[in-house]
Design an enzyme around this catalytic site. Structure first.
Site: not given
Ligand code: SAJ
Length: 481
Positions: A232, A290
């Site tokens: 994780k 996360c």
């Molecule tokens: N972000 C970027 N560029 C991207 C993707 C995201 O700048 O290409 C930024 C977003 O704007 C945001 C942050 O990153 O501020 C996090 O975005 P996220 O899409 O990762 O959203 P989370 O944090 O809610 O989801 C992550 C996911 N982890 C993975 O895909 C490995 C999700 O599957 C998890 O369940 C979640 O963390 C968690 O709860 O751990």
């Protein structure tokens, strides 16, 4: 493994009653899905009746979701399981004694990232409340993201101390990390493969029995508790690393005068055929509960468990380096704002900034660890006035809403010297440059796009000074007179 636990579980038979601690983004959909499993008789959602979150108990028992963002299917499912009498929310923790399995989905923020100190206070309180009412043969599962070693270490110790029982002998203990994203909670739980890791094989098997019925297309992937913890924390660390890689590329493209999105499309064109170039999206920063902390859980895990790590002494971890790059992006947004204002003959001092998008992710009310906050604080410190707009973040219910946040877009834009986009909400994808310019009311306002939601030429064309993350091809444009 002693006969004891196997016998206790056999006597109990299939899991019929489940308890879920933590009625939040993870606990609520999980509880509703457990309650929707035909052979599960009842699910208790355990929630502290505190001034800040006690309101959730009443709402949930009315079959209403206290989560504000769009969560397809959640309200209907809650209505169904509450209506069927299969789910109830309570602060009476004594009901743990009735449960065959209890899960904990409680926040695990970091107290001090530099010293790698997590704040396990809420989790410890939850574990104590479970331990006090734990009965032999029950399975306890941690769904929160935790430092590797926590399940078999701290969690076991607290549960044993509170219950007087022994993990692996009198009760089962496992880790089954959540993998949900706001906006698609039910879908993620049903369709993502589920990592399940017990402190022993029997605990793993009982946890597989708990989660398998909830999955539709997802599969259960059994492993040890520590391997599940590393899986994780590593998957979020890798995502953060991928984002840092494209953010660094975006900074390079700005410096080289080219468009990162052209480059990204090019790099991504090698997808498939076993050659994956999983390039993500650059932006104004990384927020949420996360990615902003799981790297530190992994780093702490190797500190706690990894005695003989072979790595060059004093060399920074690739993962914390990536954290540093992503944490730099809000500061970079400030530099872009200063540069755009300077092009119109202004400075941050005494300028009015319309900050659009406080949530950490688009089309959601979730503003935990939003990258907009360090930007706002730095702009305020530089003497600017900052007005915040977000159509999703509700100041009445969101603990992360800043004072003065507004849903009146025209009001926030009115008289602004710079418009700065931090979240890619759909409401911002349709902004009309001439209309925004009219509201700003100055000759040459600035627009700084942190999520690639606007077309640079359309804004430059009506007199804006434009800056965009990764848009080296546009950031040096001449101002239209
Ligand atoms: N972000 C970027 N560029 C991207 C993707 C995201 O700048 O290409 C930024 C977003 O704007 C945001 C942050 O990153 O501020 C996090 O975005 P996220 O899409 O990762 O959203 P989370 O944090 O809610 O989801 C992550 C996911 N982890 C993975 O895909 C490995 C999700 O599957 C998890 O369940 C979640 O963390 C968690 O709860 O751990």
């Amino acid at each position: 493994m002693t006969e004891n636990l196997a016998t206790l579980i056999q006597k109990r038979g299939p899991i019929r009653k489940v308890g879920v601690f933590g009625m939040g983004y993870v606990g609520i959909p999980a509880a509703a899905l457990f309650a929707d499993v035909p052979h599960i008789e009842h699910v208790y959602g355990f929630q502290r009746n505190s001034p800040s979150s006690g309101y959730k108990i009443t709402m949930l028992n009315r079959g209403e979701s206290p989560l504000k963002g769009e969560e397809p299917g959640l309200e209907e499912l809650l209505g169904k399981v509450v209506g069927a009498g299969k789910f109830s929310c309570t602060s009476d923790f004594a009901k743990v004694a009735e449960c065959d399995a209890v899960t904990l989905a409680i926040q695990t923020p970091f107290l001090d990232k530099k010293d790698l100190l997590p704040d396990f206070t809420p989790l410890i309180e939850g574990l104590r409340n479970v331990g006090r009412h734990l009965t032999p043969g029950t399975l306890v599962v941690l769904e929160s993201t935790i430092t590797p070693g926590t399940t078999a270490g701290m969690a076991r110790e607290i549960l044993e101390a509170e219950s007087g029982l022994v993990a692996g002998k009198d009760f089962g203990l496992a880790h089954a990390p959540e993998r949900v994203m706001v906006g698609r909670l039910l879908k993620n739980i049903r369709e993502h493969d589920r990592i399940v890791g017990g402190i022993d094989d029997l605990s793993t098997a009982r946890a597989v029995e708990l989660y398998a019925p909830v999955l539709t297309t997802g599969e259960v992937i059994p492993m040890t508790a520590t391997a599940a913890e590393v899986t994780k924390t590593a998957e979020n660390t890798f995502r953060d690393l991928q984002i840092a890689a494209v953010n660094q590329l975006a900074l390079y493209c700005e410096a080289m005068g080219i468009n990162v999105y052209d480059v990204r499309a090019g790099v991504a064109s090698l997808e498939g055929e076993g050659i994956t170039r999983a390039i993500l999206w650059p932006g104004a920063g990384v927020g949420g509960h996360c990615l902003t902390k799981d790297t530190y859980h992994l780093e702490r895990g190797v500190q706690v468990l990894g005695g003989d790590l072979d790595y060059p002494p004093g060399r920074e971890s690739l993962y914390t380096l990536a954290r540093g790059i992503n944490d730099f992006m809000p500061e970079h947004m400030l530099h872009l704002t200063e540069s755009a204002l300077a092009q119109t003959g202004k400075t941050l001092k005494d300028s009015t900034i319309a900050l659009l998008g406080w949530a950490f992710i688009n089309d959601s009310d979730d503003a935990r660890n939003t990258p907009a906050e360090p930007f706002r604080d730095a702009a305020l410190a530089a003497g600017a006035e900052v007005r915040v707009h977000d159509p999703w973040v509700d100041p009445m219910t969101s603990p992360d809403a800043p004072p003065g946040i507004s849903r009146d877009l025209d009001g926030v834009l009115s008289g602004a010297d710079a418009v700065v986009v931090f979240a890619g909400h759909k409401e911002y994808r349709g902004l009309v440059p001439s209309e925004v310019r009219r509201l700003c009311g100055c000759e040459q306002p600035a627009i700084v796009d942190g999520r690639n939601v606007v077309d640079p030429d359309a804004w430059i064309g009506v007199g804006f000074a434009y800056r965009g993350i990764g848009r080296g091809d546009k950031n040096r444009h001449a101002l239209r007179e």
